[in-house]
Motif scaffolding. Structure first.
Motif, PDB file in Angstrom:
ATOM      1  N   UNK A 214      33.834 -83.148  17.876  1.00 32.55           N
ATOM      2  CA  UNK A 214      33.067 -83.442  16.848  1.00 32.55           C
ATOM      3  C   UNK A 214      31.521 -83.154  17.118  1.00 32.55           C
ATOM      4  N   UNK A 215      31.005 -82.297  16.314  1.00 25.92           N
ATOM      5  CA  UNK A 215      29.711 -81.783  16.677  1.00 25.92           C
ATOM      6  C   UNK A 215      29.699 -81.035  17.819  1.00 25.92           C
ATOM      7  N   UNK A 216      30.581 -80.328  18.151  1.00 29.78           N
ATOM      8  CA  UNK A 216      30.630 -79.668  19.466  1.00 29.78           C
ATOM      9  C   UNK A 216      30.817 -80.180  20.652  1.00 29.78           C
ATOM     10  N   UNK A 217      31.068 -81.661  20.619  1.00 29.55           N
ATOM     11  CA  UNK A 217      31.658 -82.515  21.737  1.00 29.55           C
ATOM     12  C   UNK A 217      33.002 -82.974  21.841  1.00 29.55           C
ATOM     13  N   UNK A 218      33.718 -82.658  22.647  1.00 28.99           N
ATOM     14  CA  UNK A 218      34.988 -83.079  22.811  1.00 28.99           C
ATOM     15  C   UNK A 218      35.112 -84.811  23.087  1.00 28.99           C
ATOM     16  N   UNK A 219      35.827 -85.318  22.131  1.00 28.29           N
ATOM     17  CA  UNK A 219      36.198 -86.709  22.279  1.00 28.29           C
ATOM     18  C   UNK A 219      37.542 -86.902  22.275  1.00 28.29           C
ATOM     19  N   UNK A 220      38.066 -88.130  22.978  1.00 22.92           N
ATOM     20  CA  UNK A 220      39.260 -88.540  23.073  1.00 22.92           C
ATOM     21  C   UNK A 220      39.289 -89.836  22.524  1.00 22.92           C
TER      22      UNK A 220
ATOM     23  N   UNK B 243      45.314 -93.799  20.009  1.00 18.34           N
ATOM     24  CA  UNK B 243      45.714 -93.848  18.709  1.00 18.34           C
ATOM     25  C   UNK B 243      46.485 -95.297  18.476  1.00 18.34           C
ATOM     26  N   UNK B 244      46.764 -96.003  19.734  1.00 15.14           N
ATOM     27  CA  UNK B 244      47.364 -97.463  19.908  1.00 15.14           C
ATOM     28  C   UNK B 244      46.142 -98.401  19.690  1.00 15.14           C
ATOM     29  N   UNK B 245      45.245 -98.270  20.519  1.00 15.23           N
ATOM     30  CA  UNK B 245      43.988 -99.374  20.395  1.00 15.23           C
ATOM     31  C   UNK B 245      42.653 -98.922  19.882  1.00 15.23           C
ATOM     32  N   UNK B 246      42.716 -97.778  19.543  1.00 12.75           N
ATOM     33  CA  UNK B 246      41.232 -97.350  19.212  1.00 12.75           C
ATOM     34  C   UNK B 246      40.112 -96.977  20.155  1.00 12.75           C
ATOM     35  N   UNK B 247      40.670 -97.042  21.456  1.00 14.30           N
ATOM     36  CA  UNK B 247      39.448 -96.698  22.365  1.00 14.30           C
ATOM     37  C   UNK B 247      39.065 -95.449  22.417  1.00 14.30           C
ATOM     38  N   UNK B 248      37.713 -94.918  22.386  1.00 13.08           N
ATOM     39  CA  UNK B 248      37.193 -93.860  22.366  1.00 13.08           C
ATOM     40  C   UNK B 248      36.495 -93.503  23.720  1.00 13.08           C
ATOM     41  N   UNK B 249      36.322 -92.116  23.915  1.00 10.51           N
ATOM     42  CA  UNK B 249      35.678 -91.687  25.162  1.00 10.51           C
ATOM     43  C   UNK B 249      34.984 -90.150  24.440  1.00 10.51           C
ATOM     44  N   UNK B 250      33.864 -89.970  25.299  1.00 14.53           N
ATOM     45  CA  UNK B 250      33.279 -88.823  24.879  1.00 14.53           C
ATOM     46  C   UNK B 250      32.419 -88.199  26.086  1.00 14.53           C
ATOM     47  N   UNK B 251      32.385 -87.028  26.284  1.00 13.58           N
ATOM     48  CA  UNK B 251      31.769 -86.330  27.518  1.00 13.58           C
ATOM     49  C   UNK B 251      30.253 -86.695  27.090  1.00 13.58           C
ATOM     50  N   UNK B 252      29.511 -87.200  28.267  1.00 19.49           N
ATOM     51  CA  UNK B 252      28.146 -87.607  27.946  1.00 19.49           C
ATOM     52  C   UNK B 252      27.376 -86.300  27.868  1.00 19.49           C
ATOM     53  N   UNK B 253      26.293 -86.276  27.121  1.00 19.78           N
ATOM     54  CA  UNK B 253      25.447 -85.180  26.598  1.00 19.78           C
ATOM     55  C   UNK B 253      24.754 -84.305  27.782  1.00 19.78           C
ATOM     56  N   UNK B 254      24.443 -85.185  28.943  1.00 21.32           N
ATOM     57  CA  UNK B 254      23.948 -84.569  30.037  1.00 21.32           C
ATOM     58  C   UNK B 254      25.064 -83.621  30.851  1.00 21.32           C
ATOM     59  N   UNK B 255      26.117 -84.082  30.761  1.00 20.16           N
ATOM     60  CA  UNK B 255      27.426 -83.295  31.305  1.00 20.16           C
ATOM     61  C   UNK B 255      27.682 -82.079  30.645  1.00 20.16           C
TER      62      UNK B 255
END
Length: 67
Positions: free
Chosen positions: A27-33, A36-48
């Protein structure tokens, strides 16, 4: 444009501990995970993202226009 989503085989959600329910997408060139079970989301921090991109760049020369 349709967003391409892929499941990560063998991945376990850090929140609900369910296996094989983690989905990877960009999403907007940032990988997100997202789980699908609980809706928990993770994204790589911008600095990384910026640090890993800059690590492999090489400067060939610097253009300085004459006054």
């Amino acid at each position: 444009m349709k967003q391409k989503k892929r499941f990560i085989a063998g991945a376990t959600c850090p929140e609900c501990k369910t296996m094989d329910m983690m989905m990877l997408y960009k999403e907007h060139d940032v990988e997100k995970v997202e789980c699908m079970q609980c809706g928990h989301k993770m994204a790589q921090p911008e600095q990384a993202v910026q640090a890993s991109t800059r690590q492999f760049e090489q400067v060939i020369g610097v253009f300085k226009p004459s006054d």
